[in-house]
Write a protein that holds these residues in place. Structure first.
Motif, PDB file in Angstrom:
ATOM      1  N   TYR A 262      30.711  79.704  18.101  1.00  0.00           N
ATOM      2  CA  TYR A 262      31.380  78.466  18.502  1.00  0.00           C
ATOM      3  C   TYR A 262      30.384  77.355  18.857  1.00  0.00           C
ATOM      4  N   ARG A 263      30.887  76.119  18.887  1.00  0.00           N
ATOM      5  CA  ARG A 263      30.142  74.971  19.393  1.00  0.00           C
ATOM      6  C   ARG A 263      30.994  74.264  20.452  1.00  0.00           C
ATOM      7  N   PHE A 264      30.334  73.501  21.334  1.00  0.00           N
ATOM      8  CA  PHE A 264      30.958  72.910  22.525  1.00  0.00           C
ATOM      9  C   PHE A 264      30.881  71.395  22.418  1.00  0.00           C
ATOM     10  N   ASP A 265      32.038  70.732  22.486  1.00  0.00           N
ATOM     11  CA  ASP A 265      32.067  69.279  22.337  1.00  0.00           C
ATOM     12  C   ASP A 265      31.266  68.546  23.417  1.00  0.00           C
ATOM     13  N   LYS A 266      31.107  69.166  24.582  1.00  0.00           N
ATOM     14  CA  LYS A 266      30.385  68.503  25.666  1.00  0.00           C
ATOM     15  C   LYS A 266      28.868  68.638  25.534  1.00  0.00           C
ATOM     16  N   ASP A 267      28.412  69.491  24.620  1.00  0.00           N
ATOM     17  CA  ASP A 267      26.996  69.511  24.276  1.00  0.00           C
ATOM     18  C   ASP A 267      26.676  68.246  23.488  1.00  0.00           C
ATOM     19  N   SER A 268      25.416  68.030  23.248  1.00  0.00           N
ATOM     20  CA  SER A 268      24.991  66.878  22.457  1.00  0.00           C
ATOM     21  C   SER A 268      24.016  67.339  21.379  1.00  0.00           C
ATOM     22  N   ALA A 269      24.189  66.768  20.183  1.00  0.00           N
ATOM     23  CA  ALA A 269      23.257  67.068  19.098  1.00  0.00           C
ATOM     24  C   ALA A 269      22.178  65.997  18.992  1.00  0.00           C
ATOM     25  N   TRP A 270      22.426  64.840  19.623  1.00  0.00           N
ATOM     26  CA  TRP A 270      21.463  63.728  19.520  1.00  0.00           C
ATOM     27  C   TRP A 270      21.436  62.932  20.813  1.00  0.00           C
ATOM     28  N   PRO A 271      20.480  63.132  21.703  1.00  0.00           N
ATOM     29  CA  PRO A 271      19.481  64.198  21.633  1.00  0.00           C
ATOM     30  C   PRO A 271      20.111  65.549  21.938  1.00  0.00           C
ATOM     31  N   MET A 272      19.461  66.621  21.554  1.00  0.00           N
ATOM     32  CA  MET A 272      20.006  67.953  21.732  1.00  0.00           C
ATOM     33  C   MET A 272      20.023  68.323  23.220  1.00  0.00           C
ATOM     34  N   LYS A 273      21.221  68.599  23.753  1.00  0.00           N
ATOM     35  CA  LYS A 273      21.393  68.981  25.159  1.00  0.00           C
ATOM     36  C   LYS A 273      22.472  70.041  25.269  1.00  0.00           C
ATOM     37  N   THR A 274      22.409  70.822  26.333  1.00  0.00           N
ATOM     38  CA  THR A 274      23.477  71.767  26.637  1.00  0.00           C
ATOM     39  C   THR A 274      24.217  71.320  27.884  1.00  0.00           C
ATOM     40  N   ALA A 275      25.547  71.409  27.824  1.00  0.00           N
ATOM     41  CA  ALA A 275      26.382  71.110  28.978  1.00  0.00           C
ATOM     42  C   ALA A 275      26.944  72.389  29.584  1.00  0.00           C
ATOM     43  N   CYS A 276      26.604  73.522  28.975  1.00  0.00           N
ATOM     44  CA  CYS A 276      27.066  74.816  29.480  1.00  0.00           C
ATOM     45  C   CYS A 276      25.911  75.458  30.233  1.00  0.00           C
ATOM     46  N   VAL A 277      25.799  75.135  31.515  1.00  0.00           N
ATOM     47  CA  VAL A 277      24.661  75.592  32.304  1.00  0.00           C
ATOM     48  C   VAL A 277      25.053  76.314  33.585  1.00  0.00           C
TER      49      VAL A 277
ATOM     50  N   LYS B 116      15.674  81.004  24.565  1.00  0.00           N
ATOM     51  CA  LYS B 116      15.843  80.233  23.347  1.00  0.00           C
ATOM     52  C   LYS B 116      17.204  80.515  22.722  1.00  0.00           C
ATOM     53  N   GLN B 117      17.919  79.441  22.440  1.00  0.00           N
ATOM     54  CA  GLN B 117      19.264  79.523  21.895  1.00  0.00           C
ATOM     55  C   GLN B 117      19.284  79.020  20.457  1.00  0.00           C
ATOM     56  N   ALA B 118      20.070  79.675  19.613  1.00  0.00           N
ATOM     57  CA  ALA B 118      20.193  79.257  18.217  1.00  0.00           C
ATOM     58  C   ALA B 118      21.029  77.991  18.118  1.00  0.00           C
ATOM     59  N   ALA B 119      20.678  77.168  17.142  1.00  0.00           N
ATOM     60  CA  ALA B 119      21.441  75.956  16.862  1.00  0.00           C
ATOM     61  C   ALA B 119      21.572  75.800  15.353  1.00  0.00           C
ATOM     62  N   PHE B 120      22.659  75.158  14.930  1.00  0.00           N
ATOM     63  CA  PHE B 120      22.839  74.860  13.514  1.00  0.00           C
ATOM     64  C   PHE B 120      23.200  73.398  13.369  1.00  0.00           C
ATOM     65  N   ASP B 121      22.443  72.689  12.556  1.00  0.00           N
ATOM     66  CA  ASP B 121      22.638  71.255  12.370  1.00  0.00           C
ATOM     67  C   ASP B 121      22.636  70.535  13.716  1.00  0.00           C
ATOM     68  N   CYS B 122      21.762  71.021  14.604  1.00  0.00           N
ATOM     69  CA  CYS B 122      21.513  70.447  15.931  1.00  0.00           C
ATOM     70  C   CYS B 122      22.593  70.771  16.969  1.00  0.00           C
ATOM     71  N   TRP B 123      23.622  71.544  16.610  1.00  0.00           N
ATOM     72  CA  TRP B 123      24.637  71.951  17.584  1.00  0.00           C
ATOM     73  C   TRP B 123      24.343  73.368  18.066  1.00  0.00           C
ATOM     74  N   LEU B 124      24.354  73.556  19.376  1.00  0.00           N
ATOM     75  CA  LEU B 124      24.064  74.856  19.970  1.00  0.00           C
ATOM     76  C   LEU B 124      25.201  75.828  19.673  1.00  0.00           C
ATOM     77  N   LEU B 125      24.851  77.109  19.513  1.00  0.00           N
ATOM     78  CA  LEU B 125      25.812  78.133  19.122  1.00  0.00           C
ATOM     79  C   LEU B 125      26.073  79.116  20.262  1.00  0.00           C
ATOM     80  N   TYR B 126      27.342  79.533  20.391  1.00  0.00           N
ATOM     81  CA  TYR B 126      27.777  80.449  21.451  1.00  0.00           C
ATOM     82  C   TYR B 126      28.736  81.485  20.874  1.00  0.00           C
TER      83      TYR B 126
END
Length: 331
Positions: free
Chosen positions: A237-252, A289-299
């Motif tokens: 899955y990907r999370f809408d509250k994350d950011s791909a530009w710049p790459m950030k995680t909101a699930c912390v 380290k977390q995997a990402a695809f096309d700059c979106w973090l994966l869960y």
């Protein structure tokens, strides 16, 4: 003056390409981290963008991959060939061994047989037609026999869009490659990121030979279509509250991480069905380290209990399964 303006515009365009490829600039604010391709530094990633752009331009000029994932670096000229070596019956299949690919299947003439990640095995369906089928001739179902190392019960057939019957192995439609000109050639391996020599068990050859099982692949979901799954077959899955530009995680925080588990960084040699060049890693605030695809973090979602479950789809309107192109599934 006009020439100077053109040069300046070209320079800006190249700069934008380089920035886009980097998934955003380095950010030291809370919840963000530098972006790195797996196995390399952010500097290496930036340096590689220019080379990738040049290589991509060359590939485009050669016509490679320009036909929806079934393109050929060899093109469609005289290498395409014709006759029984490309379109005839496979007859007795044989298992061959290659230092890089491991075991793969060939026809009775020694021509390598392939599978297409955009096909489906259950139910069997070929998605390679018209121009695709010219570069990747389907192997007829007639007169195919299982040789040593191949389970005859795994051979089958599927009716194509034109009414002909194509050979299948473990449900996967079987093809030859027009760019292979002699027995033992494996020029179709990896073309478009979706074509692979066919292993005797129906899996893509070379993936296990690279050192272990697949870590990121594609599953065909009846409701959502082609979606990514991890090495255990669990929906990603990907999370809408994350950011791909710049790459950030909101699930912390603990509440989020108790339900949504970051997918560990992926070895790009162990992916199938997706563009490996878009697979990167992200350093989380805790250093993992977390995997990402096309700059979106994966869960993955703890509410999914078995492969094929998609219980995380649409949760709170912000969590979505990821398509093989990196988009939100079902949208």
């Amino acid at each position: 003056m006009e020439k100077r303006r053109q040069i300046a515009f070209a320079g800006v365009s190249v700069a934008m390409v380089m920035l886009t490829a980097a998934c955003g600039s380095n950010d030291t604010s809370a919840g963000s981290a530098n972006v790195q391709p797996v196995g390399g530094s952010s500097q290496a990633a930036s340096a590689g963008v220019g080379a990738s752009a040049s290589a991509g331009a060359g590939a485009a000029a050669a016509g490679a991959g320009a036909t929806g994932g079934y393109g050929s670096a060899a093109g469609s000229g005289s290498a395409a060939g014709s006759g029984d070596s490309k379109t005839g019956a496979a007859k007795q299949l044989a298992v061959k061994t290659d230092a890089k690919l491991g075991k793969f299947v060939a026809d009775s003439a020694g021509m390598t047989l392939y599978r297409f990640d955009e096909d489906t095995p259950k139910p069997a369906k070929s998605n390679c037609n018209d121009a695709c089928a010219t570069k990747w001739p389907p192997v007829p179902a007639d007169d195919a026999l299982a040789g040593a190392g191949i389970d005859s019960s795994k051979l089958g057939k599927v009716k194509r869009a034109d009414g002909t019957e194509q050979l299948t192995l473990e449900g996967w439609p079987v093809y030859r490659y027009a760019g292979d000109t002699k027995a033992g050639d494996t020029k179709g391996q990896g073309v478009g990121g979706t074509w692979n020599a066919l292993a005797p068990d129906g899996k893509p050859a070379g993936k296990k030979a690279a050192g272990g099982a697949l870590q990121l692949m594609v599953s065909n979901n009846a409701d959502l279509g082609r979606i990514m799954v991890d090495g255990k077959g669990m929906t990603v899955y990907r999370f809408d509250k994350d950011s791909a530009w710049p790459m950030k995680t909101a699930c912390v925080d603990a509440a989020c991480l108790d339900k949504w588990k970051p997918v560990k960084a992926v070895d790009t040699t162990k992916v199938a069905g997706v563009d490996a060049s878009k697979v990167t890693s992200f350093k989380r605030p805790d250093g993992s380290k977390q995997a990402a695809f096309d700059c979106w973090l994966l869960y993955t979602f703890v509410g999914d209990k078995k492969p094929g479950d998609t219980n995380g789809q649409g949760v709170k309107g912000t969590w979505f399964a990821v398509t093989d192109k990196g988009k939100k599934a079902g949208q």
